[in-house]
Design a protein around this motif. Structure first.
Motif, PDB file in Angstrom:
ATOM      1  N   VAL A  48       0.503  -1.139   0.119  1.00 51.68           N
ATOM      2  CA  VAL A  48       0.149   0.125   0.164  1.00 51.68           C
ATOM      3  C   VAL A  48       0.955   1.645   0.381  1.00 51.68           C
ATOM      4  CG1 VAL A  48      -1.634  -1.019   1.275  1.00 51.68           C
ATOM      5  CG2 VAL A  48      -0.364   0.228   2.228  1.00 51.68           C
ATOM      6  N   PHE A  49       2.043   0.741   0.491  1.00 55.34           N
ATOM      7  CA  PHE A  49       3.625   2.107   0.413  1.00 55.34           C
ATOM      8  C   PHE A  49       2.847   3.361  -0.864  1.00 55.34           C
ATOM      9  CE2 PHE A  49       6.826   4.845   0.199  1.00 55.34           C
ATOM     10  CZ  PHE A  49       6.984   4.983   1.451  1.00 55.34           C
ATOM     11  N   LEU A  50       2.679   3.111  -1.946  1.00 56.96           N
ATOM     12  CA  LEU A  50       2.343   3.720  -2.728  1.00 56.96           C
ATOM     13  C   LEU A  50       1.271   4.562  -3.419  1.00 56.96           C
ATOM     14  CD1 LEU A  50       3.673   2.687  -6.032  1.00 56.96           C
ATOM     15  CD2 LEU A  50       5.167   3.972  -4.409  1.00 56.96           C
ATOM     16  N   TYR A  51       0.015   4.379  -2.461  1.00 51.38           N
ATOM     17  CA  TYR A  51      -0.984   4.674  -2.043  1.00 51.38           C
ATOM     18  C   TYR A  51      -0.869   6.050  -0.685  1.00 51.38           C
ATOM     19  CZ  TYR A  51      -1.810   0.834  -5.771  1.00 51.38           C
ATOM     20  OH  TYR A  51      -2.324   0.780  -6.755  1.00 51.38           O
ATOM     21  N   LEU A  52       0.194   5.307  -0.190  1.00 49.64           N
ATOM     22  CA  LEU A  52      -0.303   5.979   0.584  1.00 49.64           C
ATOM     23  C   LEU A  52      -0.034   8.191   0.580  1.00 49.64           C
ATOM     24  CD1 LEU A  52       1.725   4.089   3.437  1.00 49.64           C
ATOM     25  CD2 LEU A  52      -0.824   4.013   3.826  1.00 49.64           C
ATOM     26  N   ASP A  53      -0.572   8.333   1.839  1.00 49.53           N
ATOM     27  CA  ASP A  53      -0.559  10.189   1.679  1.00 49.53           C
ATOM     28  C   ASP A  53       1.457  10.414   2.015  1.00 49.53           C
ATOM     29  OD1 ASP A  53      -2.933  10.961   1.554  1.00 49.53           O
ATOM     30  OD2 ASP A  53      -3.190  11.181   3.924  1.00 49.53           O
ATOM     31  N   VAL A  54       1.642  11.417   1.645  1.00 53.16           N
ATOM     32  CA  VAL A  54       3.265  12.067   1.381  1.00 53.16           C
ATOM     33  C   VAL A  54       3.460  12.224   3.017  1.00 53.16           C
ATOM     34  CG1 VAL A  54       5.240  13.563   0.933  1.00 53.16           C
ATOM     35  CG2 VAL A  54       3.155  12.301  -0.471  1.00 53.16           C
ATOM     36  N   ILE A  55       2.534  12.603   4.237  1.00 54.96           N
ATOM     37  CA  ILE A  55       2.882  12.418   5.203  1.00 54.96           C
ATOM     38  C   ILE A  55       3.052  11.172   5.599  1.00 54.96           C
ATOM     39  CG2 ILE A  55       1.835  13.454   7.358  1.00 54.96           C
ATOM     40  CD1 ILE A  55       0.326  15.070   5.483  1.00 54.96           C
ATOM     41  N   CYS A  56       2.354  10.355   5.864  1.00 55.89           N
ATOM     42  CA  CYS A  56       2.134   9.304   6.104  1.00 55.89           C
ATOM     43  C   CYS A  56       3.200   7.811   5.685  1.00 55.89           C
ATOM     44  CB  CYS A  56       0.427   7.943   5.257  1.00 55.89           C
ATOM     45  SG  CYS A  56       0.538   7.059   6.030  1.00 55.89           S
ATOM     46  N   ARG A  57       3.882   8.244   4.431  1.00 58.10           N
ATOM     47  CA  ARG A  57       4.986   8.115   3.941  1.00 58.10           C
ATOM     48  C   ARG A  57       5.679   7.764   4.484  1.00 58.10           C
ATOM     49  NH1 ARG A  57       4.571   8.119  -2.419  1.00 58.10           N
ATOM     50  NH2 ARG A  57       2.389   8.012  -2.883  1.00 58.10           N
ATOM     51  N   LEU A  58       6.185   9.626   5.151  1.00 60.87           N
ATOM     52  CA  LEU A  58       7.620   9.593   5.920  1.00 60.87           C
ATOM     53  C   LEU A  58       7.448   9.498   7.166  1.00 60.87           C
ATOM     54  CD1 LEU A  58       7.572  13.665   4.469  1.00 60.87           C
ATOM     55  CD2 LEU A  58       8.759  12.387   4.071  1.00 60.87           C
ATOM     56  N   ILE A  59       6.162   9.447   7.731  1.00 58.61           N
ATOM     57  CA  ILE A  59       6.265   8.607   8.893  1.00 58.61           C
ATOM     58  C   ILE A  59       6.788   7.880   9.237  1.00 58.61           C
ATOM     59  CG2 ILE A  59       4.681   8.473  11.074  1.00 58.61           C
ATOM     60  CD1 ILE A  59       3.331  10.797  10.063  1.00 58.61           C
ATOM     61  N   PHE A  60       6.715   6.755   8.151  1.00 54.82           N
ATOM     62  CA  PHE A  60       6.576   5.222   7.746  1.00 54.82           C
ATOM     63  C   PHE A  60       7.750   4.734   8.454  1.00 54.82           C
ATOM     64  CE2 PHE A  60       7.069   1.131   6.569  1.00 54.82           C
ATOM     65  CZ  PHE A  60       6.873   0.211   7.265  1.00 54.82           C
ATOM     66  N   VAL A  61       8.279   5.640   6.864  1.00 58.65           N
ATOM     67  CA  VAL A  61       9.771   5.174   6.675  1.00 58.65           C
ATOM     68  C   VAL A  61      10.862   6.503   7.781  1.00 58.65           C
ATOM     69  CG1 VAL A  61      11.730   6.438   5.495  1.00 58.65           C
ATOM     70  CG2 VAL A  61       9.218   5.601   4.207  1.00 58.65           C
ATOM     71  N   THR A  62      10.528   6.792   8.383  1.00 59.84           N
ATOM     72  CA  THR A  62      11.007   7.118   9.690  1.00 59.84           C
ATOM     73  C   THR A  62      10.627   6.639  11.164  1.00 59.84           C
ATOM     74  OG1 THR A  62      10.409   9.773   8.738  1.00 59.84           O
ATOM     75  CG2 THR A  62      11.298  10.150  11.301  1.00 59.84           C
ATOM     76  N   SER A  63       9.566   6.098  11.281  1.00 56.60           N
ATOM     77  CA  SER A  63       9.290   5.755  12.205  1.00 56.60           C
ATOM     78  C   SER A  63       9.741   4.361  12.355  1.00 56.60           C
ATOM     79  CB  SER A  63       8.192   5.039  12.446  1.00 56.60           C
ATOM     80  OG  SER A  63       7.540   6.480  12.995  1.00 56.60           O
ATOM     81  N   LEU A  64      10.743   3.353  10.617  1.00 56.02           N
ATOM     82  CA  LEU A  64      11.463   2.458  11.057  1.00 56.02           C
ATOM     83  C   LEU A  64      12.239   2.263  11.347  1.00 56.02           C
ATOM     84  CD1 LEU A  64      10.092  -0.648   9.500  1.00 56.02           C
ATOM     85  CD2 LEU A  64      11.566   0.557   7.616  1.00 56.02           C
ATOM     86  N   ILE A  65      12.784   3.256  10.462  1.00 49.89           N
ATOM     87  CA  ILE A  65      14.278   3.980  11.328  1.00 49.89           C
ATOM     88  C   ILE A  65      14.412   3.768  12.492  1.00 49.89           C
ATOM     89  CG2 ILE A  65      16.286   5.326  10.423  1.00 49.89           C
ATOM     90  CD1 ILE A  65      14.902   5.685   7.691  1.00 49.89           C
ATOM     91  N   ALA A  66      14.334   4.933  12.654  1.00 47.10           N
ATOM     92  CA  ALA A  66      14.004   5.611  14.584  1.00 47.10           C
ATOM     93  C   ALA A  66      14.470   4.279  14.975  1.00 47.10           C
ATOM     94  CB  ALA A  66      12.889   6.681  14.376  1.00 47.10           C
ATOM     95  N   GLY A  67      13.167   3.187  14.996  1.00 45.52           N
ATOM     96  CA  GLY A  67      12.724   1.893  15.513  1.00 45.52           C
ATOM     97  C   GLY A  67      14.072   0.845  15.868  1.00 45.52           C
ATOM     98  N   ILE A  68      14.560   1.109  14.352  1.00 46.74           N
ATOM     99  CA  ILE A  68      15.847  -0.288  14.128  1.00 46.74           C
ATOM    100  C   ILE A  68      16.970   0.881  15.323  1.00 46.74           C
ATOM    101  CG2 ILE A  68      17.147  -1.004  12.679  1.00 46.74           C
ATOM    102  CD1 ILE A  68      14.780  -0.739  10.648  1.00 46.74           C
ATOM    103  N   ILE A  69      16.773   2.085  14.864  1.00 45.27           N
ATOM    104  CA  ILE A  69      18.180   2.338  16.318  1.00 45.27           C
ATOM    105  C   ILE A  69      18.206   2.538  17.078  1.00 45.27           C
ATOM    106  CG2 ILE A  69      18.914   4.666  16.834  1.00 45.27           C
ATOM    107  CD1 ILE A  69      18.479   5.849  13.926  1.00 45.27           C
ATOM    108  N   PHE A  70      16.988   2.451  17.811  1.00 40.91           N
ATOM    109  CA  PHE A  70      16.100   2.649  19.417  1.00 40.91           C
ATOM    110  C   PHE A  70      16.017   1.137  19.482  1.00 40.91           C
ATOM    111  CE2 PHE A  70      13.005   6.080  19.111  1.00 40.91           C
ATOM    112  CZ  PHE A  70      14.177   7.251  18.799  1.00 40.91           C
ATOM    113  N   ASP A  71      16.074   0.274  19.223  1.00 43.63           N
ATOM    114  CA  ASP A  71      16.284  -0.841  19.521  1.00 43.63           C
ATOM    115  C   ASP A  71      18.035  -1.599  19.445  1.00 43.63           C
ATOM    116  OD1 ASP A  71      13.285  -1.360  19.564  1.00 43.63           O
ATOM    117  OD2 ASP A  71      12.966  -2.107  17.780  1.00 43.63           O
ATOM    118  N   ARG A  72      18.559  -1.327  18.464  1.00 44.75           N
ATOM    119  CA  ARG A  72      19.627  -1.580  18.625  1.00 44.75           C
ATOM    120  C   ARG A  72      20.445  -0.439  19.574  1.00 44.75           C
ATOM    121  NH1 ARG A  72      22.602  -3.918  14.489  1.00 44.75           N
ATOM    122  NH2 ARG A  72      24.800  -3.269  15.321  1.00 44.75           N
ATOM    123  N   LYS A  73      20.425   0.675  20.148  1.00 46.37           N
ATOM    124  CA  LYS A  73      20.816   0.867  21.722  1.00 46.37           C
ATOM    125  C   LYS A  73      20.424   0.115  22.690  1.00 46.37           C
ATOM    126  CE  LYS A  73      22.759   5.283  19.232  1.00 46.37           C
ATOM    127  NZ  LYS A  73      22.228   6.803  19.586  1.00 46.37           N
TER     128      LYS A  73
END
Lengths: 249, 633
Positions: free
Chosen positions: B23-48
């Motif tokens: 569904v990624f291409l069907y999402l709002d631009v804001i929603c896409r940004l939120i998802f990608v940012t959260s994904l990266i931040a989540g991985i960093i948080f988990d690693r730390k």
């Protein structure tokens, strides 16, 4: 969900439960019990099995196919006497922790719980109330009774020479003494201190273990039962078993 | 040793990516940004091993996102906000610590998002994502169970492989079941997809009006319009007739609401059978190869101008069969209403009028005049383009005399308009030209960018003559291959073939087909007859099968002596009563009965030992006695 149910059922299927108990189990004392699970399945391993018996629990992460896994756990078994293992359970939440499957085993195998040894302040000396001395000890020593008079061979200590008798004979005569340390003891349960029956048998268990540890032969007299003194391990277990069942019938 | 927690964290990220990807291409631009940012931040948080955003702040954030998108939900726009809500909630969860509860929430939200993706895209990629998702979720749930029980927090690699193999076998076994359920689970007559995407959804199809000069460019969208299963044809024959536009309303060509009664016919020619699978669209017009003479498989009516109009509910994925004749003209018995086809809008430019006059004078017959006009188009050196189209007040005039570049709409409308001014009845035909033949699927793939307009001119004595003025363009040949070349084309066609089969077997599988399958199965079972060939097959298959069965049965019920038989009965009965009674190589019968307190069992063993361990066989009366003793247990 149905597939996971089948996997859960298969996981617990064809598992045999058995318990390996030590020879000596004392009432209320920590005992190392070995729980043994055998996976008789030909093709699939079993996962996350939790086994329980008489309040003792342990977990097995995996039991490979056609193999046996053992786990030793510390258990306290209360109450002396002959007991049956009775009901044992294995349970598993495998594969997806939505349901827990159980399987019960009724095990008729028996085991004996000995009375907990408890010091009853009986001094090591003989002739006390409750302890009967055997008339003639055959074990040689230097501080016991005189067993017989024999000719001096040159090996005996000088203090054992019977000077008065030697004067009446041509050669030296020496006293062959019994050993007071290895003097056989017979425990009379009716005379043992303690008051209550449980205290008496606990005292008996303590004395049996202490005397045999000292390599001193111990026998037992309880009512019509009489067990001759000995120092072997089998004998000790026999005495302890007798103490475990004493007053239970 | 591998930590279970690490495995779970990796799996949960895989699950969430698999859920959101379709569904990624069907999402709002804001929603896409939120998802990608959260994904990266989540991985960093988990690693730390530290999660910097407080739980309360995340809850408030979830509520804000929820209301932001919930307020956008309307009856016309239901799916998109719902999916955006799911993805934003999922994004917020990714920022939290991956506890068992949070992981389960992420998995559930990902599953809902994946399910939601089927409402925006019915492509075969959904199946791929679904299968991968199921594999990941099964392994995740199994490891989650290991983690929750807390027996071990780390597992060695060989054990890990065994657990993963067992976990993977669950979804793999369930896949065939999924197929069975797909076949039998009842379906609604009106699919949910149609209901939820009734409006506001982009659909493919040609326009029902032609208005040259309305825009500066035309989209080159590669969206599939339909697939037509047919034999391979020459490129010049690939005209897919859709709609006839017979009326000029100002600068716009439309289809008049009143049909002219014309007695039309098509001369015999090369017949082409096609099965057409259109993508969902709102157009009632059914495209088919020019000239379609019959369409079946869908309720449709044929107008005299060979336009087929659908009468069924719109937007449902259907297929229909068409029979077309490769003809260049439509014959007419009798007369046509020429006045209707000669109407021109007021304000036709002087240059057009004089050009029409000039060409009219050059030809004597209508056919000759048409030919002259075509020649004039060639001499003008008009070029074909989809960009920088004329947009003046009179775009046709601009196209013919100054710009000299346009798309098929300009070519067709200018030609048709000139014909009308010259007194020759004309009408536009909208449809598609071209098609990429997929050898794997044996069908033509027609995409949106193949939309085309040509015209038909009425020539007395012949009928409606088909003319494609775009062919007069100097650069028309370059337009032919628009589907790419080489490996890219092959891969794209292969993917399209997969999508085609997916649509045919899965997407278009509805209640009607379900009933058909059941009926066919029923008929097949009833009419089961063995042909000579199948009998031969039975001769080859049946005897080995019987042999195998015999071996299995023999193994199971092999001959047993009386001694063995009675002993088996005894042990079976004993085990039923005493499940832990042991008998084996290291435990004899006496040992076994010693462990249990059963007089009947003891008696049996004593008697058995007495009669069996001798140098003779067991007698019948002895067997009966043993049987009696065994029954007493």
């Amino acid at each position: 969900m149905a597939i996971s149910g089948v996997f859960g059922w298969l996981n617990i299927r064809r598992i045999e439960f058995s318990v390996e108990l030590p020879d000596e189990i004392y009432d209320g004392r920590d005992t190392l019990v070995t729980i043994r699970l055998e996976n008789r399945k030909k093709f699939i391993p079993s996962f996350l099995i939790r086994a329980e018996f008489t309040g003792v629990r342990t977990g097995f992460t995996m039991i490979p196919r056609n193999s046996v896994e053992k786990a030793a756990v510390s258990a306290k078994i209360h109450g002396r006497g002959i007991k049956k293992i009775g009901e044992a359970t294995i349970a598993s939440c495998f594969p997806i922790n939505f349901f827990i499957r159980y399987k019960k085993f009724i095990i008729t195998e028996e085991y004996v719980v000995f009375p907990a040894p408890r010091d009853c302040n009986v001094p090591p000396g003989l002739g006390q109330k409750g302890l009967l001395r055997e008339p003639f000890s055959r074990v040689k020593g230097s501080d016991g009774d005189v067993l017989k008079i024999i000719d001096y061979t040159g090996n005996e200590p000088l203090k054992l020479i019977h000077w008065r008798l030697s004067a009446k004979h041509e050669g030296f005569k020496v006293k062959e003494m019994a050993s007071s340390a290895n003097e056989p003891v017979i425990l009379d349960l009716e005379c043992l201190p303690g008051g209550s029956l449980e205290r008496v048998v606990s005292c008996g268990a303590f004395l049996v273990n202490r005397f045999i540890r000292q390599n001193r032969p111990v026998g037992l007299k309880s009512g019509t039962v009489f067990i001759s003194p000995d120092t072997s391990r089998t004998h000790r277990l026999k005495l302890l078993t007798q103490l475990a069942v004493y007053g239970k019938n | 040793m591998v930590k279970i927690k690490t495995i779970l964290t990796i799996l949960i990220y895989c699950i969430c990516i698999l859920g959101v990807a379709p569904v990624f291409l069907y999402l709002d631009v804001i929603c896409r940004l939120i998802f990608v940012t959260s994904l990266i931040a989540g991985i960093i948080f988990d690693r730390k091993g530290r999660h910097y955003i407080h739980g309360l702040a995340l809850t408030i954030l979830s509520i804000v996102f929820f209301f932001y998108y919930a307020l956008r939900i309307s009856s016309d726009n239901l799916v998109s906000p719902a999916i955006n809500i799911l993805v934003t909630l999922l994004s917020v969860r990714l920022l939290t610590e991956k506890t068992g509860r949070n992981c389960m929430q992420i998995a559930v939200l990902s599953l809902f998002t994946l399910a939601g993706s089927s409402l925006v895209n019915l492509g075969i990629t959904f199946l791929l994502h679904l299968v991968l998702f199921l594999l990941c979720i099964a392994v995740f749930l199994v490891f989650q169970t290991f983690y929750a029980t807390g027996i071990n927090t780390a597992i060695c690699v060989p054990d890990l492989k065994k657990i993963a193999a067992t976990a993977l076998s669950m979804p793999l076994i369930s896949l065939p079941l999924m197929l069975v359920f797909f076949m039998i689970i009842p379906r609604t007559e009106y699919p949910l997809w149609n209901f939820l995407n009734s409006s506001g959804q982009k659909v493919t199809g040609f326009s029902e009006k032609v208005q040259p000069g309305s825009s500066t460019g035309v989209s080159e969208s590669k969206n599939v319009v339909f697939r037509a299963q047919s034999r391979r044809l020459a490129d010049k024959d690939l005209y897919w007739r859709g709609i006839v536009l017979d009326t000029m309303e100002g600068k716009t060509w439309v289809r008049s609401s009143v049909r002219e009664h014309e007695n039309t016919f098509v001369e015999k020619g090369s017949t082409v059978h096609q099965t057409i699978f259109p993508e969902p669209n709102t157009s009632p017009y059914l495209p088919a190869l020019n000239l379609p003479v019959n369409i079946s498989g869908v309720q449709a009516g044929r107008d005299p101008d060979y336009t087929f109009v659908r009468r069924q509910s719109r937007q449902k994925r259907v297929k229909y069969d068409s029979v077309s004749v490769l003809a260049d003209f439509i014959g007419i018995h009798g007369r046509i209403n020429k006045e209707h086809y000669l109407r021109t809008p007021a304000g036709t430019s002087r240059r057009i009028m004089s050009l029409a006059q000039k060409i009219s004078l050059e030809g004597t017959t209508d056919e000759e005049k048409v030919m002259r006009l075509g020649q004039d188009f060639v001499t003008r050196k008009l070029s074909y383009t989809n960009n920088d189209l004329p947009r003046s007040e009179d775009p046709i005039d601009e196209f013919l005399f100054s710009n000299k570049a346009g798309n098929c709409e300009f070519f067709a409308t200018s030609f048709a308009q000139l014909l009308r001014v010259m007194g020759i009845p004309s009408r536009l035909v909208g449809g598609y030209y071209g098609g990429t033949y997929n050898d794997m699927g044996g069908y033509y793939l027609v995409t949106e960018d193949m939309a085309h307009v040509w015209l038909e001119a009425y020539v007395d004595g012949k009928g409606w003559l088909m003319i494609d003025p775009s062919r007069f363009a100097t650069n028309y040949a370059q337009r032919e291959n628009r589907f790419g070349t080489g490996l890219f084309k092959d891969v794209r066609l292969m993917m399209d073939a997969l999508g085609y089969y997916w649509n045919q077997t899965v997407i278009s599988y509805d209640l009607e087909k379900q009933v058909q399958v059941l009926k066919k199965t029923n008929d097949a079972v009833r009419g089961l007859r063995f042909s000579f060939e199948s009998r031969k097959l039975i001769y080859f298959v049946f005897p080995p099968f019987l042999c195998l069965l015999f071996i299995i049965l023999r193994k199971k019920f092999r001959y047993t002596s009386l001694e063995e038989k009675i002993l088996r009965t005894f042990i079976k009965k004993l085990r039923q009563k005493y499940p832990d009674a042991r008998y084996g190589p290291d435990t004899g019968l006496h040992d076994m009965v010693k462990s249990i307190d059963d007089p009947a069992a003891r008696q049996f063993v004593e008697y058995y030992a007495g009669v069996v361990y001798r140098d003779r066989k067991l007698k019948r009366n002895e067997y009966d006695r043993l049987r009696e003793l065994a029954d007493r247990i």
